[in-house]
Design a protein around this motif. Sequence first.
Motif: not given
Length: 555
Positions: A16-18, A29-32, A36-37
């Motif tokens: 999913k490249p920007k 990515y807001k936590k460890n 979504d992968y």
Amino acid sequence: MLYLDKADKYKVKIYKPKTNETYFSDVEYKKNLITDYHSAARAIIFCSQFYHIFDKRTKTGTDFVYAKKHIIGARAALIYDKDVSGRQALKYSQAHFDKGYLGDGCGNIELHYLHACEVKDSKLVGALIIYWSGRFVVDATKGGVALDKTHFVQEGMQNAMNRMNAKDYQLEKHSGTYDMIVKTSIFFEAKKDTRGGKHKCTVSLRDDTGGSSISPTSATYRSSAYQDEAKPFKSPYGTGPDDPLNTYADYDGSTTQRLVAAHEQGHASGWDDEYVYYLNGYDPATRYKQYYEGMPYVIDKINLMSNNHATRMRNFWGYVNWLTDYGKTGKPLENMLKGTKFKITFKDLNFQLNKTKYKNIYKSAYNKKNYAITANAKCNLRLYKLGDDEYAHDITNNQVYNGILVVVTYINAKFKRDPAHVIPRLTAIQQRQWLVDFEKRVILMLGNKFRLNCTSDANHDFSNVFLRFMPHYTVNTAHADTHFTLEVTKDNTNSFSTTGSTIKVGSNCDSKKIIRYIYGKTTGTANLAAGDLSKIKDWIAHNDQTGESYSIVAL
């Protein structure tokens, strides 16, 4: 987030490249915890670190904290999983050059080997990532503007990656017991201004009135270098005709335009220049000092490191040297690679340099300084090993070469006025034109005219060798390596005389006389034929090998 795409020849891709920063995955990515992968995700690059995703799971331990919502049993992304990966930072050093990993003065990268990413036809498929990062800054003092940064960050690095990965070179087993495949991928990251970890190179952006250049830790790129360009760079920018090589078909039939960003990023990736420097304004007269003696790849018409067009398999050979070395007994990749030696494959080509003497593509396998064609006619001989890549098939029609022998002759040209001072001396422009015309005559007589054929062993490492003659010139500047002093007197005569390695001629002398003398013939004006070059043939037959028999063949 990196994965290998089974549906597209197992190429290394970004999940999913920007849209405007294609080297970043558009994943929150807001936590460890990443939810979504890609199902085949193999590694995550975060703040310049590679995190490997394989068979490890999160578990309780001293750093496990329930209050921070740590999770048990999730796939763990480990910063270094020595069971399925290997890595090394390569910044130019003499040691890395000597091992054949990097070109002279080039490279500031990391090599990351990812083991067992996929399986293809019962063979494990690994990946070798060549990683570089940079931060881009605008140099307003040299005409750089904010739009330049946008161009390079959003397009330039992706354009360079696209060009350098376009052929999808693949590593396969050359020898050893373990049959596997390794996909190569060059990966460039343009760092954000204030986050993303440390960068390897600071790149200043300027206008198009100056050129582009790079060292391991700093670079200057001109404004338009981020994109394909139809015209060679000139100052003022954009003048002159289109580059005729734009329509030249590569081995696979593809065509390319010039892309300077890819050329400079080639240096960042460890690749040396392959063009020659001419005397100032004396094109095509080659000057004395070059990057490496002989410059065997300069006649490779569309190679990226000379003419800013297409990659060559040899460009990736340094990475194969590293992978092979790291897979040896006692090395970090021994358990994964089991001593396998690799070759590079592309279409029906198989590139492999199978002896230590050949492993550095920028060093001749055999050489001889001041080789005596005759007592007065000396030269330096540089024999380079060629692998089976695009260049070996493209030097001349209907031949595939596995070596190139460069005959280097150093000539110091001295321009004098006539003794009676009746005729004015040659002006600087006239001197330049005289030497340019002389070099053109050398090319006309000897360029693409001969090859060396091993008649005793068709499978010899140097069974078919291209013969290239390459005079190097100085003007009124002798040095320790000079083979000939060429004195040109502005007297409008065709006079010609020699004393040892000194040649004295009138300004209207037939250049063929001079060329013949340089290569061992004291008389005559005919073009040199194969039979006139027997001493060069003798050297290649006996230099450091086993006394093979050779013939010189006219092309």
